[in-house]
Design a protein around this motif. Structure first.
Motif, mmCIF file in Angstrom:
data_model
loop_
_atom_site.group_PDB
_atom_site.id
_atom_site.type_symbol
_atom_site.label_atom_id
_atom_site.label_comp_id
_atom_site.label_asym_id
_atom_site.label_seq_id
_atom_site.Cartn_x
_atom_site.Cartn_y
_atom_site.Cartn_z
ATOM 1 N N ASP A 187 0.831 -1.202 0.000
ATOM 2 C CA ASP A 187 0.000 0.000 0.000
ATOM 3 C C ASP A 187 0.871 1.260 0.000
ATOM 4 O O ASP A 187 0.533 2.255 -0.628
ATOM 5 C CB ASP A 187 -0.929 -0.003 1.214
ATOM 6 N N LEU A 188 1.993 1.210 0.724
ATOM 7 C CA LEU A 188 2.924 2.344 0.751
ATOM 8 C C LEU A 188 4.351 1.809 0.800
ATOM 9 O O LEU A 188 4.678 0.948 1.616
ATOM 10 C CB LEU A 188 2.673 3.241 1.960
ATOM 11 N N SER A 189 5.195 2.348 -0.078
ATOM 12 C CA SER A 189 6.594 1.936 -0.135
ATOM 13 C C SER A 189 7.507 3.139 0.046
ATOM 14 O O SER A 189 7.187 4.252 -0.373
ATOM 15 C CB SER A 189 6.906 1.261 -1.476
ATOM 16 N N PHE A 190 8.646 2.876 0.672
ATOM 17 C CA PHE A 190 9.665 3.909 0.846
ATOM 18 C C PHE A 190 11.024 3.320 0.490
ATOM 19 O O PHE A 190 11.344 2.198 0.875
ATOM 20 C CB PHE A 190 9.691 4.421 2.290
ATOM 21 N N LEU A 191 11.820 4.100 -0.245
ATOM 22 C CA LEU A 191 13.155 3.672 -0.645
ATOM 23 C C LEU A 191 14.177 4.704 -0.209
ATOM 24 O O LEU A 191 14.108 5.872 -0.614
ATOM 25 C CB LEU A 191 13.215 3.488 -2.169
ATOM 26 N N GLY A 192 15.113 4.293 0.642
ATOM 27 C CA GLY A 192 16.164 5.197 1.098
ATOM 28 C C GLY A 192 17.070 4.486 2.078
ATOM 29 O O GLY A 192 16.618 3.635 2.849
ATOM 30 N N ASN A 193 18.347 4.817 2.041
ATOM 31 C CA ASN A 193 19.287 4.199 2.970
ATOM 32 C C ASN A 193 19.094 4.739 4.383
ATOM 33 O O ASN A 193 18.638 5.872 4.576
ATOM 34 C CB ASN A 193 20.729 4.453 2.517
ATOM 35 N N ARG A 194 19.466 3.940 5.363
ATOM 36 C CA ARG A 194 19.360 4.344 6.769
ATOM 37 C C ARG A 194 20.520 5.279 7.112
ATOM 38 O O ARG A 194 21.679 4.881 7.097
ATOM 39 C CB ARG A 194 19.400 3.095 7.655
ATOM 40 N N LEU A 195 20.200 6.514 7.396
ATOM 41 C CA LEU A 195 21.193 7.538 7.711
ATOM 42 C C LEU A 195 20.797 8.244 9.000
ATOM 43 O O LEU A 195 19.605 8.383 9.297
ATOM 44 C CB LEU A 195 21.308 8.552 6.564
ATOM 45 N N ARG A 208 5.385 5.140 11.861
ATOM 46 C CA ARG A 208 4.191 5.520 12.623
ATOM 47 C C ARG A 208 2.906 5.279 11.823
ATOM 48 O O ARG A 208 1.951 4.699 12.356
ATOM 49 C CB ARG A 208 4.288 6.978 13.064
ATOM 50 N N PRO A 209 2.829 5.679 10.539
ATOM 51 C CA PRO A 209 1.627 5.335 9.770
ATOM 52 C C PRO A 209 1.392 3.830 9.687
ATOM 53 O O PRO A 209 0.234 3.382 9.699
ATOM 54 C CB PRO A 209 1.922 5.921 8.383
ATOM 55 N N ALA A 210 2.475 3.051 9.610
ATOM 56 C CA ALA A 210 2.307 1.596 9.572
ATOM 57 C C ALA A 210 1.652 1.098 10.850
ATOM 58 O O ALA A 210 0.782 0.220 10.820
ATOM 59 C CB ALA A 210 3.665 0.924 9.366
ATOM 60 N N ALA A 211 2.052 1.667 11.990
ATOM 61 C CA ALA A 211 1.436 1.274 13.258
ATOM 62 C C ALA A 211 -0.021 1.719 13.336
ATOM 63 O O ALA A 211 -0.861 1.028 13.922
ATOM 64 C CB ALA A 211 2.238 1.866 14.418
ATOM 65 N N LEU A 212 -0.332 2.861 12.727
ATOM 66 C CA LEU A 212 -1.697 3.384 12.742
ATOM 67 C C LEU A 212 -2.621 2.622 11.791
ATOM 68 O O LEU A 212 -3.846 2.658 11.962
ATOM 69 C CB LEU A 212 -1.691 4.868 12.378
ATOM 70 N N LEU A 213 -2.031 1.958 10.779
ATOM 71 C CA LEU A 213 -2.836 1.241 9.774
ATOM 72 C C LEU A 213 -2.393 -0.220 9.715
ATOM 73 O O LEU A 213 -1.771 -0.660 8.745
ATOM 74 C CB LEU A 213 -2.661 1.902 8.398
ATOM 75 N N PRO A 214 -2.692 -0.997 10.727
ATOM 76 C CA PRO A 214 -2.189 -2.381 10.793
ATOM 77 C C PRO A 214 -2.706 -3.278 9.677
ATOM 78 O O PRO A 214 -2.099 -4.320 9.403
ATOM 79 C CB PRO A 214 -2.668 -2.867 12.167
ATOM 80 N N ASP A 215 -3.789 -2.898 9.010
ATOM 81 C CA ASP A 215 -4.333 -3.712 7.935
ATOM 82 C C ASP A 215 -3.733 -3.362 6.572
ATOM 83 O O ASP A 215 -4.087 -3.976 5.559
ATOM 84 C CB ASP A 215 -5.856 -3.564 7.869
ATOM 85 N N HIS A 216 -2.856 -2.369 6.537
ATOM 86 C CA HIS A 216 -2.200 -1.972 5.297
ATOM 87 C C HIS A 216 -0.805 -2.590 5.227
ATOM 88 O O HIS A 216 -0.191 -2.874 6.247
ATOM 89 C CB HIS A 216 -2.102 -0.451 5.185
ATOM 90 N N ARG A 217 -0.307 -2.740 4.001
ATOM 91 C CA ARG A 217 1.006 -3.344 3.778
ATOM 92 C C ARG A 217 2.032 -2.248 3.474
ATOM 93 O O ARG A 217 1.803 -1.403 2.590
ATOM 94 C CB ARG A 217 0.952 -4.330 2.622
ATOM 95 N N PHE A 218 3.159 -2.299 4.156
ATOM 96 C CA PHE A 218 4.217 -1.299 3.996
ATOM 97 C C PHE A 218 5.512 -2.006 3.583
ATOM 98 O O PHE A 218 5.833 -3.083 4.089
ATOM 99 C CB PHE A 218 4.434 -0.527 5.293
ATOM 100 N N ALA A 316 -5.172 6.132 3.925
ATOM 101 C CA ALA A 316 -6.450 5.477 4.221
ATOM 102 C C ALA A 316 -7.542 5.923 3.252
ATOM 103 O O ALA A 316 -8.454 5.142 2.932
ATOM 104 C CB ALA A 316 -6.858 5.792 5.663
ATOM 105 N N GLU A 317 -7.471 7.165 2.768
ATOM 106 C CA GLU A 317 -8.492 7.705 1.873
ATOM 107 C C GLU A 317 -8.169 7.502 0.398
ATOM 108 O O GLU A 317 -9.010 7.751 -0.467
ATOM 109 C CB GLU A 317 -8.658 9.203 2.135
ATOM 110 N N LEU A 318 -6.945 7.057 0.104
ATOM 111 C CA LEU A 318 -6.497 6.987 -1.284
ATOM 112 C C LEU A 318 -7.113 5.794 -2.008
ATOM 113 O O LEU A 318 -7.031 4.657 -1.540
ATOM 114 C CB LEU A 318 -4.969 6.889 -1.316
ATOM 115 N N THR A 319 -7.711 6.048 -3.151
ATOM 116 C CA THR A 319 -8.258 4.979 -3.991
ATOM 117 C C THR A 319 -7.302 4.729 -5.159
ATOM 118 O O THR A 319 -6.533 5.608 -5.542
ATOM 119 C CB THR A 319 -9.627 5.368 -4.557
ATOM 120 N N PRO A 320 -7.343 3.552 -5.743
ATOM 121 C CA PRO A 320 -6.486 3.294 -6.918
ATOM 122 C C PRO A 320 -6.731 4.288 -8.050
ATOM 123 O O PRO A 320 -5.782 4.690 -8.739
ATOM 124 C CB PRO A 320 -6.874 1.871 -7.320
ATOM 125 N N GLU A 321 -7.979 4.713 -8.243
ATOM 126 C CA GLU A 321 -8.293 5.656 -9.312
ATOM 127 C C GLU A 321 -7.627 7.012 -9.064
ATOM 128 O O GLU A 321 -7.029 7.595 -9.971
ATOM 129 C CB GLU A 321 -9.808 5.842 -9.435
#
Length: 361
Positions: A187-195, A208-218, A316-321
């Motif tokens: 549902d949401l992806s992030f790309l970046g090295n740990r700095l 934090r958003p991942a914890a708030l949306l446990p039914d979503h995939r990160f 949470a509000e974002l639709t594929p369209e």
């Protein structure tokens, strides 16, 4: 004109976020008739993680990270019309800067190209005797890949003759829409090295958003995250090679951009990932930073969040369209205004102007 360019790595993006920028700029300048040699040290395991073959638009010289090899490659600056020392090579940075500028022939254009201006300027402010600070008045140009007016004013305040931003951009031949791949679906992806100056913002804007949306995939990609504590719905996949970035961006519902602390504070510093995601037609959610409107319009071409709760609400509000509409609008805007072809025209005109002024002098 011949360019001698001393940077971190052209061949590998491993722990090297500037690779895409170098590739875009030098390939664009090649189309304007420039012949560049890129000098990169064999360091930090980058040669073991190459993600492009030596290109036909630039010669690449990989040299051992030794003082003897350094002397040899610095001497070759004498053959160039334009000598560039980039920031953050990571090996013998001060010696390279001093050596290649001393070796440059009379009449050559001398450039310091800063790919992390906030970090460099912090160093200059803390050290009045910093080598770069002493050398700035003798350089023809300081170019930066971000920063806008705050960076220009700071560099000129430290004695630079002329400072100009040459922003990141898109190479549409490299970053473009592709079919999604199951291993990158989320549902949401992030790309970046740990700095160090990114980690707290990743915790706020991604974990934090991942914890708030446990039914979503990160999904998080990049080096260093393997042992990071994270919610159960967050999957870490490690380094993502450049040739995989398109699928990484097209497979999730949305892609997240998180600026490092210094970049967010300075503003006018769009990360390479912004243009890669837009080029792939991805729906981008970004943290807020000054100057974003120069590149994308909030709400129609990009979604903007001020904290992790807003990221969660946007997702949470974002639709594929809607995600498709935003991604396509971003792609149209970036293709129109922010390609490396345009950046190449900018730098070509600048170099020709400086060369003509030096000939006249």
């Amino acid at each position: 004109m011949r360019i001698a360019f001393y940077g971190s790595s052209l061949l590998s993006s491993y722990w090297n976020g500037a690779a895409t920028y170098y590739r875009g700029m030098l390939s664009a300048l090649h189309r304007h008739g420039y012949h560049a040699t890129f000098y990169e040290p064999d360091a930090f395991d980058r040669q073991q993680h190459r993600d492009i073959a030596p290109p036909d638009w630039a010669e690449v010289r990989v040299y051992p990270a030794t003082e003897a090899a350094l002397r040899d490659v610095m001497a070759e600056a004498a053959r160039a019309d334009v000598v560039v020392k980039a920031s953050g090579v990571g090996v013998f940075d001060d010696a390279l800067l001093q050596g290649v500028m001393a070796a440059a022939r009379p009449g050559a254009i001398r450039i310091f190209w800063d790919v992390d201006a906030p970090a460099t300027l912090a160093e200059l402010a803390a050290a009045p005797d910093h080598l770069l600070r002493r050398m700035l008045p003798d350089l023809d140009l300081v170019l930066t890949y971000g920063g806008g007016p705050p960076v220009v004013e700071a560099y000129e305040g430290f004695g630079a003759r002329r400072c100009l931003p040459v922003y990141n951009a898109l190479d549409p031949m490299t970053h473009h829409p592709v079919p999604p791949e199951p291993r990158f679906v989320a549902d949401l992806s992030f790309l970046g090295n740990r700095l160090p100056d990114r980690e707290a913002r990743v915790e706020e804007f991604f974990l934090r958003p991942a914890a708030l949306l446990p039914d979503h995939r990160f999904l998080i990609g990049g080096n260093g995250w393997g042992d990071k504590a994270r919610p159960a719905n967050v999957r870490s996949i490690g380094h993502v090679y450049t040739h995989e970035h398109n699928a990484f961006n097209t497979s999730p519902l949305a892609v997240l951009n998180i600026a490092r602390d210094s970049m967010a504070t300075t503003g006018f510093s769009p990360a390479t990932r912004v243009f890669e995601a837009a080029g792939a037609g991805a729906c981008l959610i970004t943290d807020a930073w000054v100057g974003l409107e120069l590149f994308l319009d909030e709400g129609t071409e990009v979604l903007v969040a001020r904290d992790g709760a807003e990221v969660a609400a946007q997702l949470a509000e974002l639709t594929p369209e809607r995600a498709r509409r935003i991604g396509e609008a971003a792609r149209v805007r970036i293709l129109s205004e922010h390609t490396y072809a345009r950046r190449g025209m900018q730098v070509d005109a600048l170099l020709r102007e400086v060369a003509a002024r030096k000939r006249a002098a």
